[in-house]
Design an enzyme around this catalytic site. Sequence first.
Site, PDB file in Angstrom:
ATOM      1  N   CYS A 118       3.498  -4.946   6.660  1.00  0.00           N
ATOM      2  CA  CYS A 118       3.074  -4.632   5.301  1.00  0.00           C
ATOM      3  C   CYS A 118       4.198  -3.940   4.535  1.00  0.00           C
ATOM      4  CB  CYS A 118       1.837  -3.748   5.324  1.00  0.00           C
ATOM      5  SG  CYS A 118       0.306  -4.669   5.528  1.00  0.00           S
ATOM      6  N   HIS A 158       0.827  -1.210   0.000  1.00  0.00           N
ATOM      7  CA  HIS A 158       0.000   0.000   0.000  1.00  0.00           C
ATOM      8  C   HIS A 158       0.857   1.254   0.000  1.00  0.00           C
ATOM      9  CE1 HIS A 158       0.847   0.649   4.305  1.00  0.00           C
ATOM     10  NE2 HIS A 158       0.535  -0.620   4.529  1.00  0.00           N
TER      11      HIS A 158
END
Length: 303
Positions: free
Chosen positions: A153, A137
């Site tokens: 992440c 992301h």
Amino acid sequence: MGYEEIVSANPNVDPWLPKAGTPIVIPTQFVLPDVPRQGIVINLAAMRMFYFPKSKAGEPQRVITHPLGIGRVEWKTPEGITQVVSKKENPAWIPTPSIRKEHAKNGDPLPAIVPPGPDNPMGTHVLKLAWPSYAIHGTDKPPSVGLRGSHGCLRMYPEDIVGIYNNVPVGTAVRVVNQPRLLGWRDQKLYLQTYPILEDDKRNHAQLLKKSLSAVRATPKAKREARAQAKINPALLDEVIRNPRAVATPITQPDVTLQTYLDRATRVQNILPFNATWEGEMDRQLTAAEVLKLANKESDPAR
């Protein structure tokens, strides 16, 4: 470039206050990780993504690469094979219970849901992976790209995630590896690119490199033209290993040191590129002190 890449390439330059006129090495030549060149490949040691779009018959394979922020030591990004299972634009962030517990313990409680917007840690676009709670992301803190600052992440610069989001289809394979020492042939030279070994990586890297050197010399590529006669420069090999500079270096070049090789690099003038959209606004940029907090794990990183 990510933070660690640029600092590794320029160990004697102050990353916060480089003097005017200081030469800066920008390592934009990459040895590809030793995995199938398909879909998305992520090398944690390099903190970098390589995306291999599908090519049509007869067309050369392309590769697109971007720097990444990866998981902190206590929130390691997993290695292995997964895939993109969904994509979302302007996502809301739902912190996991463990993340909320950590923030509450640090006196920084989080809401159950962080809505889309400029303060959303996931940025404007997200590619969710088959691994639960992990994703690729954007970020609301661009200086954290190139650092171990997330809860596992993979963070991308806001301008980079948009292209990946638009080009990567759902179902794309994602391979995550940890390869700090990379070998590859180009022309008649064997290149070695080294990155600092992650602090929690306890493998025997001397033994791994020995095996990699034997393997790369035994491939069909190694037997083309004059490659079979190329001899490794042992002094340069040792120097590149001892000084991981994130620079792809031809270790079969005789009478070459790392510094003399860097001295041959193309020189360019640092100017604002034509058609650049940046207007000089610094309001959204973090200060050096804030970035140091990120590096020292005192920030409020998102997944």
